[in-house]
Scaffold this motif. Sequence first.
Motif, short mmCIF file in Angstrom:
data_model
loop_
_atom_site.label_atom_id
_atom_site.label_comp_id
_atom_site.label_asym_id
_atom_site.label_seq_id
_atom_site.Cartn_x
_atom_site.Cartn_y
_atom_site.Cartn_z
N ASN A 228 -1.41 37.56 -15.88
CA ASN A 228 -1.51 36.86 -16.84
C ASN A 228 -3.14 37.35 -17.64
O ASN A 228 -3.47 36.61 -18.30
N TYR A 229 -3.55 38.36 -17.21
CA TYR A 229 -4.86 38.73 -17.94
C TYR A 229 -4.59 40.29 -18.09
O TYR A 229 -4.16 41.11 -17.41
N LYS A 230 -5.02 40.51 -19.47
CA LYS A 230 -4.93 42.08 -19.97
C LYS A 230 -5.51 42.84 -19.03
O LYS A 230 -4.77 43.95 -18.57
N LYS A 231 -6.80 42.75 -18.54
CA LYS A 231 -7.38 43.93 -17.81
C LYS A 231 -6.84 43.76 -16.49
O LYS A 231 -6.95 44.91 -15.90
N HIS A 232 -6.47 42.75 -16.01
CA HIS A 232 -5.92 42.73 -14.50
C HIS A 232 -4.72 43.46 -14.48
O HIS A 232 -4.28 44.38 -13.66
N ALA A 233 -3.58 43.51 -15.65
CA ALA A 233 -2.62 44.23 -15.74
C ALA A 233 -2.79 45.62 -15.80
O ALA A 233 -2.30 46.37 -15.19
N GLU A 234 -3.92 45.78 -16.75
CA GLU A 234 -4.22 47.39 -16.44
C GLU A 234 -4.68 47.92 -15.46
O GLU A 234 -4.36 48.99 -14.98
N GLU A 235 -5.60 47.03 -14.47
CA GLU A 235 -6.19 47.78 -13.10
C GLU A 235 -4.91 47.86 -12.31
O GLU A 235 -5.12 48.76 -11.62
N LYS B 155 -2.05 48.76 -13.06
CA LYS B 155 -0.93 49.61 -13.64
C LYS B 155 0.31 48.93 -13.97
O LYS B 155 1.17 49.70 -13.98
N ALA B 156 0.31 47.84 -14.36
CA ALA B 156 1.51 46.98 -14.57
C ALA B 156 1.89 47.05 -15.69
O ALA B 156 0.91 46.85 -16.72
N LYS B 157 3.09 46.93 -16.20
CA LYS B 157 3.78 46.71 -17.56
C LYS B 157 3.18 45.31 -18.13
O LYS B 157 3.51 44.37 -17.27
N MET B 158 2.90 45.18 -19.26
CA MET B 158 2.29 43.81 -19.55
C MET B 158 3.53 43.04 -19.96
O MET B 158 4.46 43.50 -20.62
N PRO B 159 3.65 41.79 -19.34
CA PRO B 159 4.85 41.10 -19.31
C PRO B 159 5.30 40.58 -20.68
O PRO B 159 4.32 40.17 -21.48
N GLU B 160 6.53 40.45 -20.80
CA GLU B 160 6.96 39.63 -22.26
C GLU B 160 7.05 38.24 -22.17
O GLU B 160 6.93 37.59 -23.10
N ARG B 161 7.23 37.50 -21.03
CA ARG B 161 7.04 36.31 -20.54
C ARG B 161 6.40 35.87 -19.61
O ARG B 161 6.06 36.83 -18.75
N PRO B 162 5.73 34.89 -19.37
CA PRO B 162 5.10 34.58 -17.94
C PRO B 162 5.81 34.87 -16.70
O PRO B 162 7.18 34.58 -16.99
N ILE B 163 5.04 35.52 -15.86
CA ILE B 163 5.98 35.58 -14.44
C ILE B 163 5.47 34.66 -13.59
O ILE B 163 4.54 34.36 -13.13
N LEU B 164 6.61 33.72 -13.09
CA LEU B 164 6.56 32.64 -12.47
C LEU B 164 6.80 32.97 -10.96
O LEU B 164 7.81 33.63 -10.69
N PHE B 165 5.97 32.39 -10.01
CA PHE B 165 6.19 32.48 -8.44
C PHE B 165 5.74 30.93 -8.07
O PHE B 165 4.93 30.60 -8.88
N VAL B 166 6.01 30.82 -7.02
CA VAL B 166 5.51 29.51 -6.43
C VAL B 166 4.67 29.50 -4.84
O VAL B 166 4.74 30.69 -4.37
N LYS B 167 3.93 28.50 -4.83
CA LYS B 167 3.07 28.51 -3.33
C LYS B 167 3.54 27.14 -2.96
O LYS B 167 3.78 26.23 -3.68
N GLY B 168 3.85 27.02 -1.57
CA GLY B 168 4.16 25.75 -1.08
C GLY B 168 3.03 24.88 -0.81
O GLY B 168 1.87 25.32 -1.10
N VAL B 169 3.27 23.64 -0.83
CA VAL B 169 2.21 22.58 -1.01
C VAL B 169 1.50 22.60 0.59
O VAL B 169 0.33 22.21 0.73
N ASN B 170 2.04 23.40 1.46
CA ASN B 170 1.18 23.80 2.84
C ASN B 170 0.19 24.89 2.57
O ASN B 170 -0.79 24.65 3.32
N THR B 171 0.02 25.40 1.52
CA THR B 171 -1.02 26.42 1.17
C THR B 171 -2.32 25.51 0.75
O THR B 171 -3.41 26.31 0.70
N LEU B 172 -2.22 24.30 0.41
CA LEU B 172 -3.39 23.48 0.07
C LEU B 172 -4.49 23.76 1.02
O LEU B 172 -4.29 23.56 2.17
N GLN B 173 -5.73 24.05 0.74
CA GLN B 173 -6.92 23.89 1.43
C GLN B 173 -8.24 23.15 0.47
O GLN B 173 -8.03 23.10 -0.67
N ASN B 174 -8.68 22.60 1.57
CA ASN B 174 -10.05 21.79 0.69
C ASN B 174 -11.51 22.61 0.49
O ASN B 174 -11.37 23.50 1.18
N PRO B 175 -12.17 22.35 -0.22
CA PRO B 175 -13.59 23.01 -0.51
C PRO B 175 -14.16 22.91 0.94
O PRO B 175 -14.12 21.88 1.72
N GLY B 176 -14.75 24.03 1.23
CA GLY B 176 -15.37 24.11 2.52
C GLY B 176 -14.57 24.45 3.74
O GLY B 176 -15.34 24.67 4.54
#
Length: 267
Positions: A62-69, A71-92
């Motif tokens: 979802n950032y132009k220069k990240h898509a360039e680095e 070498k991905a095609k610029m998306p026509e719509r937002p690309i959705l994926f998910v992370k589980g709530v198990n992935t949550l981590q606290n600061p520190g």
Amino acid sequence: MKIIRYLDTAGEARYGAEQSDGSALRIEGDIFGDYDVTTEKADVVKLLAPVVPTQILCVGLNYKKHAEETKAKMPERPILFVKGVNTLQNPGDPIEIPTAMASSEVDYECELAVVIGKPCKNVKREEALDYVLGYTCANDVSARDWQIKLGGGQWCRGKFFDTFAPLGPRLVTTDEIPNPNALKIATVLNGERVQDWNTDDMIFDVPAIIEFLSGSTTLVPGTVILTGTPHGVGMAFNPPKWLKEGDEVTIEIEGIGELTNPVKLES
């Protein structure tokens, strides 16, 4: 307002309103409903992720220069994926490099996280920010080997490991951040600034993301949306800058603060 979530001396998780001097006042009630900021000083023993997500929705490329680095095609719509709530981590608390499902290509990604404050469905972009409670820093930690080579063509396996979604250190409400697409955003790895950009480079801005994700879909209060990362991810360096035990990663976002996590091997 700047909202923190913390453990007190009794081991209870509570919310507080952070003050300009770094102290906090205890919040009574539900930050997603009715609540009051009391005059009682918050008894902060440990800082927690500012919210416990009901779901974590993520937008990739979802950032132009990240898509360039990449070498991905610029998306026509937002690309959705998910992370589980198990992935949550606290600061520190540590980001854990997987060992049971071993990864040698764990990467950092600084991201602006959007927290939905009320039920949101079929919302037009002009009204989208009315449904946001606030914003926080996120690290969309990614095991690139599992994401790209070992995940069967889906990204989720490489994004879904425990501790792979640090959030914090505070939730900043929308009155303090009227435009989420005008913020400096960076990653500092062991003192080196490896990502350093601005959220104005998003391909799909925050209102467009909310409009897209809420289409025929209810975003419940507590939904956390990760909005993508700018260029400078570890896999783009030569050689790559994969996370390793003993590293320290800090995500910086203007107006929100710094989210720092050490890195260790899964035990």
